[in-house]
Design a protein around this motif. Sequence first.
Motif, short mmCIF file in Angstrom:
data_model
loop_
_atom_site.label_atom_id
_atom_site.label_comp_id
_atom_site.label_asym_id
_atom_site.label_seq_id
_atom_site.Cartn_x
_atom_site.Cartn_y
_atom_site.Cartn_z
N UNK A 76 0.82 -1.21 0.00
CA UNK A 76 0.00 0.00 0.00
C UNK A 76 0.85 1.26 0.00
N UNK A 77 1.99 1.20 0.76
CA UNK A 77 2.86 2.38 0.81
C UNK A 77 3.39 2.70 -0.59
N UNK A 78 3.74 1.67 -1.35
CA UNK A 78 4.25 1.89 -2.72
C UNK A 78 3.12 2.41 -3.61
N UNK A 79 1.92 1.82 -3.46
CA UNK A 79 0.79 2.25 -4.29
C UNK A 79 0.45 3.72 -4.02
N UNK A 80 0.59 4.16 -2.73
CA UNK A 80 0.34 5.57 -2.43
C UNK A 80 1.28 6.49 -3.18
N UNK A 81 2.46 5.97 -3.52
CA UNK A 81 3.44 6.75 -4.29
C UNK A 81 3.35 6.42 -5.78
N UNK A 82 2.22 5.77 -6.17
CA UNK A 82 1.97 5.41 -7.58
C UNK A 82 2.98 4.42 -8.12
N UNK A 83 3.48 3.57 -7.23
CA UNK A 83 4.33 2.46 -7.68
C UNK A 83 3.49 1.20 -7.47
N UNK A 84 3.05 0.60 -8.60
CA UNK A 84 2.06 -0.47 -8.52
C UNK A 84 2.73 -1.83 -8.66
N UNK A 85 2.97 -2.48 -7.54
CA UNK A 85 3.50 -3.84 -7.54
C UNK A 85 2.34 -4.75 -7.95
N UNK A 86 2.56 -5.71 -8.88
CA UNK A 86 1.45 -6.57 -9.29
C UNK A 86 0.77 -7.22 -8.09
N UNK A 87 -0.54 -7.27 -8.13
CA UNK A 87 -1.31 -7.85 -7.04
C UNK A 87 -2.65 -8.27 -7.61
N UNK A 88 -2.97 -9.55 -7.49
CA UNK A 88 -4.26 -9.98 -8.04
C UNK A 88 -5.28 -10.22 -6.95
N UNK A 89 -4.85 -10.21 -5.67
CA UNK A 89 -5.81 -10.53 -4.60
C UNK A 89 -6.05 -9.33 -3.69
N UNK A 90 -5.44 -8.20 -4.05
CA UNK A 90 -5.67 -6.99 -3.26
C UNK A 90 -5.05 -7.03 -1.88
N UNK A 91 -4.04 -7.89 -1.69
CA UNK A 91 -3.33 -7.90 -0.41
C UNK A 91 -3.77 -8.99 0.54
N UNK A 92 -4.49 -10.00 0.03
CA UNK A 92 -5.00 -11.06 0.92
C UNK A 92 -4.06 -12.25 1.02
N UNK A 93 -2.88 -12.15 0.43
CA UNK A 93 -1.90 -13.24 0.45
C UNK A 93 -2.42 -14.51 -0.20
N UNK A 94 -3.19 -14.33 -1.29
CA UNK A 94 -3.67 -15.53 -1.99
C UNK A 94 -3.21 -15.59 -3.45
N UNK A 95 -2.52 -14.55 -3.94
CA UNK A 95 -2.09 -14.61 -5.35
C UNK A 95 -0.58 -14.82 -5.49
N UNK A 96 0.20 -14.30 -4.55
CA UNK A 96 1.65 -14.47 -4.61
C UNK A 96 2.34 -13.60 -5.63
N UNK A 97 1.62 -12.60 -6.21
CA UNK A 97 2.20 -11.75 -7.26
C UNK A 97 3.11 -10.66 -6.72
N UNK A 98 2.93 -10.27 -5.45
CA UNK A 98 3.45 -8.99 -4.97
C UNK A 98 4.85 -9.10 -4.35
N UNK A 99 5.64 -10.07 -4.86
CA UNK A 99 6.96 -10.29 -4.26
C UNK A 99 7.90 -9.10 -4.45
#
Length: 360
Positions: free
Chosen positions: A54-77
């Motif tokens: 979320x801190x990165x997204x607030x600075x418009x740095x979008x780390x891939x995320x398919x589950x919105x932060x629920x730890x079910x997609x594994x994209x946001x490494x």
Amino acid sequence: MEWIILPSILVGLMLIITTILIVIEKLMGGDKEKVIHINDDTTIPVHGNDTLLNALANEKIFVPSACGGKATCGFCKVRLLDDDSTLKPTEEAFVSPEEAAQGVHLSCQIKTYDQMKIVLPKGLLTAKEYQTKITHVEDLTYDIKLVRFHLIDPETIDFKPGQYVQIKVPGIEIIRAYSIASDPKDKNNIELLIRYVPNGQATTFVHKALEEGDKITITGPYGDFFLREDSKRDMICIAGGSGKAPIRSILAKLKDEGMPRKVKYFFGARSKRDLYYTEEFEQLAKTYPNFEYIPALSEPKPEDNWTGETGLITDVVDRHTKDLTEAEGYLCGSPGMIDACIRILSKHAMKDENMLFDKF
Ligand SMILES: Cc1cc2nc3c(=O)[nH]c(=O)nc-3n(C[C@H](O)[C@H](O)[C@H](O)COP(=O)(O)OP(=O)(O)OC[C@H]3O[C@@H](n4cnc5c(N)ncnc54)[C@H](O)[C@@H]3O)c2cc1C
Ligand code: FES
């Protein structure tokens, strides 16, 4: 009188508790401005105790995320430098022990701290958020739709053919990744090919509710699966289902350049109703002798009257392929299909470093 005193006492108590909580947070450094260092050359401020994602997204740095932060997609490494923390149980399914040893974490599962040092792929720093308007929705098959997004703000996008974007589904605010299927030279629009997944949240929205004129937010571009433009190698492309999307973008780029490389494109489908864009690719094959299109059906129906290739796509590739020592592979489809195709390409001596793939 009591009816005035009691609520006043309650309000007073709540104010005191809130003040104590704010003081505790301050003492713990929660609202102190912190900074995160990215790749040794970028520093961003963060406030509060938000997750790194979320801190990165607030600075418009979008780390891939398919589950919105629920730890079910594994994209946001993300890789942390100077990391001595252990993995949370929620991270263990996605982060291998080798990755953990290098400081890899799910960015949605870790909190920011001052002077945090992280490593991000350069491409993520250039991914942006776009406001778009849907200008075209079309059924390509019974379960795949073509959706065209016109970019409103910003008005243009630069992407490499093969890369993907993420769409935010309005109302439920979930995020899903879709490969760009259009020509990268059209910078004002992107096209996606979206296959319906029964009970899938995003695809049910796209197939049952999305209409021309709707406004959708997307972010991107993302991904390492893209055409290596400096290479002159012959290419083997293999796709199944909506895996045709990134290959279509790659072929559009090669077509714009007059098809300078030799390309064999295998498309695996179950029966004729799963085929689409057949005429487009057959026409490309007629125009450019360098390009060959080989659709194959694994379970053709009698009424299909199919005279083309049949069988599993791996067997078809095997039959049509000789030595691939100097060739490059672009593979897109289900994880099972990709793994099987990698084995066939290896059997024909394609080097691991020349195999590029996106599994979904
Ligand atoms: C890099 C990348 C690129 C992608 N590009 C495309 C693309 O171009 N076109 C496209 O259609 N999809 C693409 N996807 C898949 C897409 O991101 C979604 O996962 C998919 O559309 C399902 O989303 P959903 O919200 O409808 O389903 P969800 O609500 O997430 O899932 C519902 C159920 O369906 C299952 N499920 C999810 N996906 C599939 C699937 N593909 N097949 C079978 N079952 C599934 C889930 O396990 C779950 O049980 C891509 C994925 C990645 C990672
Ligand atoms: S955002 Fe899905 S695992 Fe982190």
